[in-house]
Write an enzyme that holds these catalytic residues in place. Structure first.
Site, PDB file in Angstrom:
ATOM      1  N   SER A   1      37.707 -55.871  52.382  1.00 34.99           N
ATOM      2  CA  SER A   1      36.305 -56.200  52.679  1.00 34.99           C
ATOM      3  C   SER A   1      35.614 -56.639  51.384  1.00 34.99           C
ATOM      4  O   SER A   1      36.164 -56.482  50.288  1.00 34.99           O
ATOM      5  CB  SER A   1      35.594 -54.972  53.242  1.00 34.99           C
ATOM      6  OG  SER A   1      35.475 -53.998  52.220  1.00 34.99           O
TER       7      SER A   1
ATOM      8  N   ASP B   1      38.230 -59.592  54.525  1.00 36.37           N
ATOM      9  CA  ASP B   1      37.616 -59.207  55.797  1.00 36.37           C
ATOM     10  C   ASP B   1      36.109 -59.511  55.747  1.00 36.37           C
ATOM     11  O   ASP B   1      35.447 -59.179  54.761  1.00 36.37           O
ATOM     12  CB  ASP B   1      37.869 -57.696  55.944  1.00 36.37           C
ATOM     13  CG  ASP B   1      37.647 -57.180  57.332  1.00 36.37           C
ATOM     14  OD1 ASP B   1      37.655 -57.982  58.272  1.00 36.37           O
ATOM     15  OD2 ASP B   1      37.479 -55.944  57.466  1.00 36.37           O
ATOM     16  N   HIS B   2      35.566 -60.103  56.783  1.00 36.07           N
ATOM     17  CA  HIS B   2      34.114 -60.361  56.900  1.00 36.07           C
ATOM     18  C   HIS B   2      33.503 -61.066  55.684  1.00 36.07           C
ATOM     19  O   HIS B   2      32.541 -60.583  55.086  1.00 36.07           O
ATOM     20  CB  HIS B   2      33.342 -59.046  57.152  1.00 36.07           C
ATOM     21  CG  HIS B   2      33.655 -58.432  58.473  1.00 36.07           C
ATOM     22  ND1 HIS B   2      33.147 -58.905  59.657  1.00 36.07           N
ATOM     23  CD2 HIS B   2      34.457 -57.386  58.800  1.00 36.07           C
ATOM     24  CE1 HIS B   2      33.611 -58.177  60.662  1.00 36.07           C
ATOM     25  NE2 HIS B   2      34.418 -57.249  60.169  1.00 36.07           N
TER      26      HIS B   2
ATOM     27  N   SER C   1      38.827 -51.560  65.837  1.00 35.07           N
ATOM     28  CA  SER C   1      39.855 -51.114  66.777  1.00 35.07           C
ATOM     29  C   SER C   1      40.564 -49.826  66.377  1.00 35.07           C
ATOM     30  O   SER C   1      41.681 -49.556  66.830  1.00 35.07           O
ATOM     31  CB  SER C   1      40.881 -52.232  66.987  1.00 35.07           C
ATOM     32  OG  SER C   1      40.270 -53.289  67.683  1.00 35.07           O
TER      33      SER C   1
ATOM     34  N   THR D   1      39.169 -47.356  59.881  1.00 34.72           N
ATOM     35  CA  THR D   1      38.720 -45.969  60.019  1.00 34.72           C
ATOM     36  C   THR D   1      39.875 -44.978  60.204  1.00 34.72           C
ATOM     37  O   THR D   1      39.863 -43.890  59.600  1.00 34.72           O
ATOM     38  CB  THR D   1      37.731 -45.873  61.204  1.00 34.72           C
ATOM     39  OG1 THR D   1      36.595 -46.695  60.891  1.00 34.72           O
ATOM     40  CG2 THR D   1      37.269 -44.454  61.449  1.00 34.72           C
TER      41      THR D   1
HETATM   42  P1  13P Z   1      37.473 -49.690  62.375  1.00 39.46           P
HETATM   43  O1  13P Z   1      36.243 -49.132  61.759  1.00 39.46           O
HETATM   44  O2  13P Z   1      37.515 -49.398  63.858  1.00 39.46           O
HETATM   45  O3  13P Z   1      38.712 -49.238  61.722  1.00 39.46           O
HETATM   46  O4  13P Z   1      37.408 -51.272  62.275  1.00 39.46           O
HETATM   47  C1  13P Z   1      37.789 -51.926  61.092  1.00 39.46           C
HETATM   48  C2  13P Z   1      37.453 -53.377  61.128  1.00 39.46           C
HETATM   49  O5  13P Z   1      37.125 -53.968  62.133  1.00 39.46           O
HETATM   50  C3  13P Z   1      37.531 -54.083  59.839  1.00 39.46           C
HETATM   51  O6  13P Z   1      37.118 -55.400  59.944  1.00 39.46           O
HETATM   52  O1  G3H Z   2      34.672 -54.222  58.307  1.00 40.91           O
HETATM   53  C1  G3H Z   2      34.753 -53.021  58.141  1.00 40.91           C
HETATM   54  C2  G3H Z   2      35.732 -52.333  57.312  1.00 40.91           C
HETATM   55  O2  G3H Z   2      35.884 -51.037  57.803  1.00 40.91           O
HETATM   56  C3  G3H Z   2      35.401 -52.367  55.853  1.00 40.91           C
HETATM   57  O3  G3H Z   2      34.488 -51.413  55.493  1.00 40.91           O
HETATM   58  O4  G3H Z   2      32.820 -52.545  53.987  1.00 40.91           O
HETATM   59  O5  G3H Z   2      33.172 -50.062  53.931  1.00 40.91           O
HETATM   60  O6  G3H Z   2      34.905 -51.620  53.010  1.00 40.91           O
HETATM   61  P1  G3H Z   2      33.792 -51.423  54.003  1.00 40.91           P
HETATM   62 ZN    ZN Z   3      35.522 -55.898  61.244  1.00 40.09          ZN
END
Ligand code: 13P
Ligand code: G3H
Ligand code: ZN
Length: 343
Positions: A50, A83-84, A225, A269
Site C-alpha cells: 500500500s 495497492d490503491h 477479502s 487483515t
Molecule cells: P482486508 O482488510 O480484508 O485484508 O483487505 C485488504 C485489501 O483489500 C487490500 O487492498
Molecule cells: O488497502 C488496504 C490494505 O489493508 C493496506 O492497509 O494502508 O494500512 O497499509 P494500509
Molecule cells: Zn483494497
C-alpha cells in the site's frame, strides 16, 4: 525467475479457473511468510504494498527484498504490485522502481477518501494504462468504492453506499483498457466488515455475478477479502487483545466469486491478525523474552500458515510450474499490437 506481470498470472488463473491471493506486506518477515507459503503449496503469488507500506519501508528496501525473494524462491512466479495507487504520479514511481503491475484507484480522489466522478476515474486510469502498458506493466482499476474504517482508503465509507454499477463497469473497462477490475460488492477493508455473518443483503455476490455476466473476459478483483477467522480473533483476545466481535468474508463466498470471474483476492487483515496473535502469545507466556526473533519467528510462521491455507482454498496451489514468464518487453509489444487492453 524475474518478477512477472500480473496480467500473465491472471490470464493463467483464468485458463485454470482458479484465483490468486494478493497479500499485503510491509517488511521482510511478511515477504518471507508469503514466499514460504508459496513454496509449500507450489503457488504463483502476488505481493502488494500500500502507499502506507511504501512509505513505512521505503520503496528501495521493498523492491530489493522482493528481488531477494525471486532469487531465493526462483521457482515461484511472483508479481510486485502497489495497492490503491491514489494518482498517476504514485503509479509512475512504482513503475520506475520496477513494480510489474500497478493499481490506479481512481474511484476516490487523490486524498484517498472522497468518492470521485466516473469521468475523473476514467481520465486518471486511462493515463496510467497508457503509461504502464508502454512498459509491459499491468493495470488494475477500481469502479465503485469500498468501505473501510481503518486504513485511509475509503475511510469512513459504508461498504454498501457505493456499490459497483454493472453498466458503469462495462463502460469503464471499454474506456480505460484496464487489465483487472476491482469492484465493490459490500466488502470493506480492515477487521470490522460485518457485525454478523454476512447474508446476500450485506455481501452482494449476486451483483458480482451480474458484473461477470456483462464482462465475462475481465479479471475481477475482490478487495477487503480477509475472512477474519474466529480462531485468530480468539488468540488475540486470549492474550490481552481487545477485538470486538466481527465477521469477515467467508471463504466459500470467495470461492463462489472465483467461479464467477474473480482472479485476484486481496488479503491483508488476516495476516495482521495471525502475526499479532502469535506475538501476543509470546509476550504473555514468555515475558522474559526481549530478542525480536523470539516473537517475529512465530509471527512469520503464523502468517505463513494462514496464507498457505488461503492459497489452497483459492485454488492457486500447485500452479507455480505451469508456465514460463513472459518478459515485460514482450508484454509491451503485445499491448502495442492489440491496442491498450490486449483483449
Ligand atoms: P482486508 O482488510 O480484508 O485484508 O483487505 C485488504 C485489501 O483489500 C487490500 O487492498
Ligand atoms: O488497502 C488496504 C490494505 O489493508 C493496506 O492497509 O494502508 O494500512 O497499509 P494500509
Ligand atoms: Zn483494497
Amino acid at each position: 525467475m524475474p518478477l512477472v506481470s500480473l496480467r500473465q498470472l491472471l490470464d493463467e488463473a483464468s485458463k485454470g479457473g482458479y484465483g490468486v491471493g494478493a497479500f499485503n506486506v510491509n517488511n521482510m518477515e511478511q515477504i518471507q511468510a508469503i514466499m514460504e507459503a508459496a513454496r509449500k503449496t507450489r503457488s504463483p503469488v502476488i505481493v502488494q504494498a500500500s502507499r502506507g507500506s511504501r512509505a513505512y519501508s521505503n520503496d528501495q528496501f521493498l523492491y530489493h527484498l522482493m528481488l531477494a525473494a525471486t532469487e531465493v524462491y526462483a521457482e515461484i512466479p511472483t508479481v510486485l504490485h502497489p495497492d490503491h495507487g491514489n494518482s498517476p504520479k504514485t503509479c509512475k514511481s512504482a513503475i520506475e522502481m520496477g513494480f510489474t503491475s500497478v493499481m490506479m484507484d481512481g474511484s476516490l480522489m487523490a486524498d484517498g477518501k472522497t468518492p470521485s466522478s466516473f469521468q475523473y476515474n476514467v481520465k486518471v486510469t486511462r493515463e496510467v494504462v497508457e503509461m504502464a502498458h508502454a512498459r509491459g506493466v499491468t493495470v488494475e482499476g477500481e469502479i465503485g468504492c469500498l468501505g473501510g474504517i481503518e486504513d485511509g482508503h475509503g475511510a469512513g465509507l459504508d461498504g454498501l453506499a457505493h456499490l459497483t454499477d454493472p453498466d458503469e463497469a462495462v463502460e469503464f473497462v471499454h474506456q480505460t483498457g484496464v487489465d483487472a477490475l476491482a469492484i465493490a460488492v459490500g466488502t470493506s477493508h480492515g477487521a470490522y466488515k460485518f457485525n454478523r455473518p454476512p447474508t446476500g443483503e450485506t455481501l452482494k455476490m449476486a451483483r458480482l455475478i451480474e458484473i461477470h455476466r456483462k464482462l465475462p473476459n475481465v479479471h475481477l478483483v475482490m478487495h477487503g477479502s480477509s475472512s477474519v477467522p474466529k480462531d485468530l480473533q480468539d488468540i488475540i483476545n486470549r492474550y490481552g487483545g481487545k477485538l470486538k466481535p466481527t465477521w469477515g468474508v467467508p471463504v466459500k463466498e470467495i470461492q463462489l466469486g472465483i467461479k464467477n470471474g474473480v482472479r485476484k483476492i486481496n488479503v491483508d487483515t488476516d495476516s495482521r491478525l495471525a502475526m499479532t496473535g502469535a506475538i501476543r502469545k509470546v509476550f504473555a507466556e514468555h515475558p522474559e523474552e526481549f530478542d525480536p526473533r523470539s516473537y517475529l519467528k512465530p509471527a512469520r510462521e503464523a502468517m505463513k500458515e494462514v496464507i498457505a491455507q488461503r492459497m489452497t482454498e483459492f485454488g492457486q496451489a500447485g500452479h507455480a510450474g505451469d508456465y514460463q514468464p513472459i518478459s515485460l518487453a514482450e508484454m509491451a509489444k503485445r499491448y502495442a499490437q492489440t491496442g491498450a487492453s490486449a483483449r
